[in-house]
Design an enzyme around this catalytic site. Sequence first.
Site, PDB file in Angstrom:
ATOM      1  NE  ARG A   1      -4.267  -1.849   2.237  1.00  0.00           N
ATOM      2  CZ  ARG A   1      -4.812  -2.509   3.029  1.00  0.00           C
ATOM      3  NH1 ARG A   1      -4.236  -2.008   4.355  1.00  0.00           N
ATOM      4  NH2 ARG A   1      -5.507  -3.173   3.061  1.00  0.00           N
TER       5      ARG A   1
ATOM      6  NE  ARG B   1      -4.799   2.454   3.823  1.00  0.00           N
ATOM      7  CZ  ARG B   1      -5.435   1.421   4.416  1.00  0.00           C
ATOM      8  NH1 ARG B   1      -6.961   1.532   4.354  1.00  0.00           N
ATOM      9  NH2 ARG B   1      -5.025   0.576   4.856  1.00  0.00           N
TER      10      ARG B   1
ATOM     11  NE  ARG C   1     -11.330   7.415  -2.641  1.00  0.00           N
ATOM     12  CZ  ARG C   1     -12.390   7.561  -2.665  1.00  0.00           C
ATOM     13  NH1 ARG C   1     -12.972   8.590  -3.382  1.00  0.00           N
ATOM     14  NH2 ARG C   1     -13.085   6.486  -1.989  1.00  0.00           N
TER      15      ARG C   1
ATOM     16  CG  ASP D   1      -9.550  -2.905  -4.016  1.00  0.00           C
ATOM     17  OD1 ASP D   1     -10.373  -4.242  -3.689  1.00  0.00           O
ATOM     18  OD2 ASP D   1      -9.133  -2.350  -2.998  1.00  0.00           O
TER      19      ASP D   1
ATOM     20  CE1 TYR E   1     -13.062  -7.194   1.968  1.00  0.00           C
ATOM     21  CE2 TYR E   1     -11.270  -8.690   1.073  1.00  0.00           C
ATOM     22  CZ  TYR E   1     -11.691  -7.464   1.934  1.00  0.00           C
ATOM     23  OH  TYR E   1     -10.858  -6.834   2.731  1.00  0.00           O
TER      24      TYR E   1
END
Length: 371
Positions: A33, A37, A46, A84, A162
């Site tokens: 990652r 973020r 974003r 993702d 998921y």
Amino acid sequence: MKTKRDFPSLKNDLILRAVKGEEVERIPVWVMRQAGRYLPEYLEVRKQNDFFKICRTPELACKVTLQPIDRFAGLLDASIIFCDILVIPQAMGLEVQMVEGKGPHFPHPIRVVEDLKRLKDTVDVDKELSYVYEAITLTRIKLDGRCPLFGFVGAPWTLFAYMIEGGGSKTLSKAKTWLYTYPKESHRLLQKTTDVIVDFILGQIRAGAQMIQVFDSWGGELTPKMFRTFSVPYLTQIASRVKAAMVEEGLQVPLFIFAKGAHASLDILSSIGYDVVSLDCTIDPKQARIDTKWRVTLQGNADPNLLYAPADVIKKEVREMLNAFGANNYIANLGHGMMPGHSPDALKVFLEAIRDHSSSMGNKRKFEESK
């Protein structure tokens, strides 16, 4: 799709040499990652774009992928495409949303056996996920050989969980109940997902990915027996089928496996065809070497929370981690991904500490060999 071979020459192949167990002048490092973020420049992108819009827009995915490479120039030895793992359930016919403050959400998850009929009978991966391939090809060009590029996928069990849970879960009780109650149907869904994953990996490699990491993020949530039954066979299939296809096409791309928390299965994970086993932060490096018997290169495994600590603590922990793993057959990384609250400055301290200490390890080794 034909393999594209007109990419810029690679100027930094450190991580590829470490995968092969070759001698390296310093330990290579990247972090999971690393694009996303925690970076202010990502948050600016974003603000104007939905998460999956960034994934599906090659120019935006490329831009975000390159942000840490530009910011930490010369400190990262690999790049990983911004995407993702849940694009595969999307390609299979399920809606996935990324909800602010909550994470991934499936409005209509698979809850009963009858719901399996909502999945597509066949998935044209090259059509459904072509935007990922385009992003990879564009990024390889824009990287200009500064470092190799990772592609990645979620593992069958993690994607299965998921799809049934409908998002994140602390217990995975719905997904585990499926395994116990509907083992035949569970295997059918896992196989269907595996088939899509294999095609998707090969598409990423043909598009220009130079390494592939498989994320079994919820591998450790299964008992060792359940992991051997419902995860290992499909992880094994992925490695064997992808490698067989690469041989036929004259390709050679290393495969990484990260099964978070699956400590009891390190021996198995190191013997089913993957070149690198990535470790989470709860595994002792020396024990991991024993369990994997030096069959593979290891990757990891600093606690991501270390990056909240003062600089001197980060440097101390890095020294201990590198000394525990040793300089050979090793790639430095976190034991999981970057967190939203992390400071880019803390990551820089981490990366510089690895560069400086591993370089001194390499120099010491050369000195000892020359005596």
